[in-house]
Write a protein that holds these residues in place. Sequence first.
Motif, short mmCIF file in Angstrom:
data_model
loop_
_atom_site.label_atom_id
_atom_site.label_comp_id
_atom_site.label_asym_id
_atom_site.label_seq_id
_atom_site.Cartn_x
_atom_site.Cartn_y
_atom_site.Cartn_z
N SER A 155 -7.82 1.99 1.40
CA SER A 155 -8.46 3.17 1.97
C SER A 155 -8.75 4.20 0.88
N SER A 156 -9.49 5.23 1.25
CA SER A 156 -9.88 6.28 0.30
C SER A 156 -8.68 6.87 -0.40
N SER A 188 0.83 -1.21 0.00
CA SER A 188 0.00 0.00 0.00
C SER A 188 0.87 1.26 0.00
N LYS A 247 -8.11 -4.71 1.17
CA LYS A 247 -8.79 -3.47 1.52
C LYS A 247 -7.89 -2.28 1.16
N TYR A 249 -13.92 8.13 -2.28
CA TYR A 249 -13.72 8.51 -0.88
C TYR A 249 -14.46 7.52 0.02
N THR A 250 -13.99 6.29 0.02
CA THR A 250 -14.57 5.23 0.83
C THR A 250 -13.61 4.05 0.82
N GLU A 251 -13.69 3.21 1.82
CA GLU A 251 -12.85 2.01 1.79
C GLU A 251 -13.32 1.09 0.67
N ASN A 252 -12.37 0.52 -0.04
CA ASN A 252 -12.66 -0.27 -1.23
C ASN A 252 -12.15 -1.69 -1.01
N GLN A 309 -6.19 5.78 -1.74
CA GLN A 309 -4.90 5.13 -1.58
C GLN A 309 -4.69 4.14 -2.71
N ASN A 334 -7.62 3.29 -5.45
CA ASN A 334 -9.00 3.52 -5.03
C ASN A 334 -9.42 4.92 -5.50
N SER A 336 0.47 5.92 -0.28
CA SER A 336 -0.36 7.13 -0.39
C SER A 336 0.10 8.01 -1.55
#
Length: 574
Positions: A197-198, A90, A195, A174-177, A200, A171, A92
């Motif tokens: 994050s928004s 992951s 998972k 603006y929501t967990e995907n 990310q 992603n 940012s």
Amino acid sequence: MFVILLIASTFSQGLTMVSYGNDFITAFPENVAYFYPYTSRRILRITALHNDTTFTVHFNNTEKTSSVLESGKTATMLFPKTAEVHQLGSSSNSIRITSDNDIVVHSFSQTNIGTLLEKSVQTHVVQPITNLGTNYLIPSLNHSDLIQTFNRSSPDPWYQRNSSFKLIIINAEYTENTVTIVKNISGSVQEEKIKISSYQLIQIQANASLIKVESSHKVAVILTHPCLEMTASCKCNMIVNQILPTEFQGQNFVVPYIPSITQSRLLMTSNDKSTSLSHSNVQLQPSPSGLLSLSDQTKSQYVNTSGNVSLTLISPGLFIEVIPENMFAACYLLQVYSDVSSTNKQALVIAETSSKTNLHKQNNLVTNAVWFDIPGTKYSSAPVSLSESTTVIWHPTSKIAVYILENTGTTVYGGPAIAINTQLDEFGCVAIPGHYEVGNEHLSWAESLAYCMSLQKHLACPTREDIQKELPGKVDTAEEEAWIGLRRSLMTTNWYWQRTPSTTPLPSPSVDYFHWADEHPDENFTGLCASLSLNEKDKFKWKSAKCCEKKRPVCYTPAIGFYPLPLDTPLQLF
């Protein structure tokens, strides 16, 4: 008061694909050189389609807001080396661009190897979030197979440890995907859920077993390789290929001929393993690596498939997504990155043979192109030289495909140009679509003409069949007729279009298309003006009528065109 008759919007034509929007998300994949030291650049070009556009770039928990005051102007954003996505897992390092008006975004990455002229260069069109989806098929690529297919020598052990393709999944919401990675390992389908994050991203290895990505919300998917060793001079090129969702696949393709490329293969990606690809009614057989060969690589060729697929043209150091026929567009923006005085920049255009002489670049007809017919098709292809740093290529009556290619002498890079619009317009690229409106007041033909002109509009002129076909289904009115901008000359009795607004004179097009109702036009010359039925059941047929009769006017607001301005905006450091 007006009643809206038709808004000629690109998005009203079913599934199409244009590359403008007001919300984008992307990332810079790793771009390394085979030898050190090296210098590098990472650039986003953001071009406004409208005046007074404000956009914001979101990166690394910071924001930078800028304004572009003129339509066609480009802002250039330069990002640091730390913006690249280096590690698996992951991150940012996604980059989001939002704006208050429509923009297009183009990405550029370049690494210069030492003091040599060797370069690793890649560009790609960043797709707006409206073009993203939740289902993606991943091309099955094995690095060793590619090396063998193109007769390259095996790289050294250091390179083998870094030889894998990678997949960047971003992603876009603006929501967990929840992202599902689907693999086929020895005939067994396996799934792994991740998972994100928004806004990310996650980077994973992409070997030949990876077949599909599914997600609970929209994602951007980028297939990449940081340093693909496929050239004879012991150097490597980064590969970047933004994969499109499955809904943008097709069945018919014109595979472009790429000058200076002597070896190429096709990679077909399909959800159905039984899907076949044919050329000249001959089914192509894939090699053990899954790549397909065309018999003649010196010309553009037409291929078709038995089901929906995506098609990638692969050559040493170059991946080009082939535009399916159903995704041809009316206008493309082209931006180059090499020296504008260079002769190694060109567009490759696919156009209908019957109308190839009507191709335009900026405001001018393309008159010096050398066209090559594509056997068994209605298309021809031609290279078009590019001396400008930015330009548009468009066609007024038929959709085209345009690719842009640059050659550094050691590296060829490029791909599909930026699709600005699918709406055909005889005056150029469309930034703001035109629209029709029906007035409530009943007027004579002359009064209707004056009325439309007073509003800086003109009487509607459905000069072509495709324009006429846009009318049905847009209104539901009583059985009556409305005036259009067609009438007869008192001198010659020939029909002509009259559509000149008071402040923007436009040439009158030739009258070579008619949509008359039965027993019309009146051959006794009592009806010198033309109206159309506003009733869909009457198929919007035209009738000849006396010009003094009282009918409602159909006014048309012309589309506002888009033309790029020179790239003189200085780099803005992020």
